[in-house]
Structure formats: structure tokens, C-alpha cells
Write a protein that holds these residues in place. Sequence first.
Motif, PDB file in Angstrom:
ATOM      1  N   ALA A   1       0.818  -1.210   0.000  1.00 58.60           N
ATOM      2  CA  ALA A   1       0.000   0.000   0.000  1.00 58.60           C
ATOM      3  C   ALA A   1       0.852   1.260   0.000  1.00 58.60           C
ATOM      4  O   ALA A   1       0.424   2.313  -0.491  1.00 58.60           O
ATOM      5  CB  ALA A   1      -0.930  -0.003   1.210  1.00 58.60           C
ATOM      6  N   LEU A   2       2.075   1.146   0.541  1.00 59.51           N
ATOM      7  CA  LEU A   2       2.968   2.310   0.620  1.00 59.51           C
ATOM      8  C   LEU A   2       4.021   2.315  -0.482  1.00 59.51           C
ATOM      9  O   LEU A   2       4.933   3.149  -0.468  1.00 59.51           O
ATOM     10  CB  LEU A   2       3.639   2.350   1.996  1.00 59.51           C
ATOM     11  CG  LEU A   2       2.687   2.587   3.178  1.00 59.51           C
ATOM     12  CD1 LEU A   2       3.445   2.513   4.496  1.00 59.51           C
ATOM     13  CD2 LEU A   2       1.982   3.934   3.049  1.00 59.51           C
ATOM     14  N   GLY A   3       3.908   1.380  -1.425  1.00 63.53           N
ATOM     15  CA  GLY A   3       4.815   1.387  -2.569  1.00 63.53           C
ATOM     16  C   GLY A   3       6.145   0.716  -2.334  1.00 63.53           C
ATOM     17  O   GLY A   3       7.103   0.959  -3.070  1.00 63.53           O
ATOM     18  N   HIS A   4       6.209  -0.177  -1.342  1.00 64.87           N
ATOM     19  CA  HIS A   4       7.457  -0.875  -1.038  1.00 64.87           C
ATOM     20  C   HIS A   4       7.307  -2.366  -1.277  1.00 64.87           C
ATOM     21  O   HIS A   4       6.201  -2.911  -1.313  1.00 64.87           O
ATOM     22  CB  HIS A   4       7.850  -0.665   0.431  1.00 64.87           C
ATOM     23  CG  HIS A   4       8.143   0.754   0.787  1.00 64.87           C
ATOM     24  ND1 HIS A   4       9.308   1.385   0.431  1.00 64.87           N
ATOM     25  CD2 HIS A   4       7.401   1.674   1.475  1.00 64.87           C
ATOM     26  CE1 HIS A   4       9.296   2.634   0.890  1.00 64.87           C
ATOM     27  NE2 HIS A   4       8.144   2.834   1.517  1.00 64.87           N
ATOM     28  N   GLN A   5       8.434  -3.053  -1.418  1.00 66.72           N
ATOM     29  CA  GLN A   5       8.453  -4.496  -1.400  1.00 66.72           C
ATOM     30  C   GLN A   5       8.326  -4.956   0.046  1.00 66.72           C
ATOM     31  O   GLN A   5       8.706  -4.253   0.971  1.00 66.72           O
ATOM     32  CB  GLN A   5       9.758  -5.032  -2.005  1.00 66.72           C
ATOM     33  CG  GLN A   5       9.949  -4.716  -3.473  1.00 66.72           C
ATOM     34  CD  GLN A   5       8.917  -5.399  -4.349  1.00 66.72           C
ATOM     35  OE1 GLN A   5       8.614  -6.574  -4.156  1.00 66.72           O
ATOM     36  NE2 GLN A   5       8.386  -4.673  -5.320  1.00 66.72           N
TER      37      GLN A   5
END
Length: 248
Positions: free
Chosen positions: A52-56
Motif C-alpha cells: 500500500a505504501l509502494g514498497h516491497q
Amino acid sequence: MRADDGAAVLRALHVPGHPVVLPNVWDAASARVVADAGFPAVATGSAAVAGALGHQDGEAMPVAEMLAAVARVAGAVAVPVTADVERGYGLKPSELVERLLEAGAAGCNLEDSDPRTGELVDPGEQADFLAGVRAAAGDRLVVNARVDTYLKGGTSRAAALGRARRYLEAGADCVYPITLRAEDEIRALVEELGGAPVNILYVPGAPPLRRLAELGVARISFGSGVHRAAMAYVGDLVRGIRDGRDPY
């Protein structure tokens, strides 16, 4: 809800045979949906929050971002929140506990895989880490100790049991043999742990929720499953919009 009150409520929900069911969330909005549906507690999922926060998924995600997400979730609901925090992001037990409590968490998941190598951590080292978390937290956090032997391809119940017992002795409230889905193995593990709370991840191929309760499971979680299903729905929705279909 004060952290110690939340931990007491969350701990009491871990009843073998009457499991607490936790559809893992990723933000304040999804947390409100779960709480409004009547679930007595909310759990974050690290992969879902990261996505959701754009991280792996994994500890490459900044710990400050993860804990800020946990704080937003905790601030959005009036039920206890337990946070999936990988293996603690390299924080010392006392700092990890302090920051979890500051975020409003009443519990945490801690895994026994090394985030740098992906390999299992020595069980004695992990037990020491969990003991440090328990010493720092007292009763203010419900500690769910993940056992990654099955995740790493192991099939030895003895190896999983050995780790689970050490983690419980170190102060964990619950053990989490992630990806274990075979009914006979779940039953045997629960029985051999003598009634200690066991968390099972609900995934395709796992026994139904009612059957997991019959097997003596105390906690059922969904990991990133709800987030994946939600994103799949959104994908279908926006493709329909692209193709000119009425989305509602």
C-alpha cells in the motif's frame, strides 16, 4: 484504548478451539472496515502495508513508515491492534517495544528468518531476542512468534516444535507456523504443544475456519490475502471502466 488494556483484551481472545480471526489490514480505512464488521481485534500485515505504501515486503521498508502506518491504524479503531513488524527492523528489543507502544500497538508478530539472507535464524538467538522483547514489554504486548520452518521448505514437525517450544519458554504468547496447512500436521502440532496458542495462516488449501477451530487453533490470520483480493477487485473494476462498463 491504553496499550496495556489492549494487550489484555487481545491476549484473552487467544482461546484454543475458539480462535480469534484476523483479516489483516493495510491502512486506517481497511482497519475501520474490519472493526465495523464486528471483529474484536485488528492485525496489520507487513506485505499488505508495504504494498500500500509502494514498497516491497521485507525490512527494506523504512521502519518509521511501517510504525506510522500502525499508528494510523491504531488511531482509527477502538479495538486492539497487533502489528506485523518482520523481525524488528534491526531494533534492539527495548527500542522496538517502546516504538510499538508509542504507535498504539497491543501486540506484534516477529519472524525467525534473517531479513538479510532469508535463512532461518538460530533458534537460541531468536529465543533470546523474544525474551528481550518480553522483558521490555512486560504484559503490554501480545507476542506472536512466527516459526518459518515450513515456509523455508522444511517438513520436520520436530524442527517446528523445537522452535515453538523455545519461543514459548522465552515469553511468546502464541506461535505461528506460517504456511502450515495440512490438517494432520496442524492437529499434531497443537496437541504436542499442550494447549499453547497456535496461529494458522488461512490460505487456499488450508482447512476451513470451522475445522481449524475444531483442531484447537487459537488464532487465524490472513496475511496479505485480503489485500490481494481487494486489489484484484479494484483491477477488475478499473478495467471495466476502461472498457466502458458501468462500474456500479
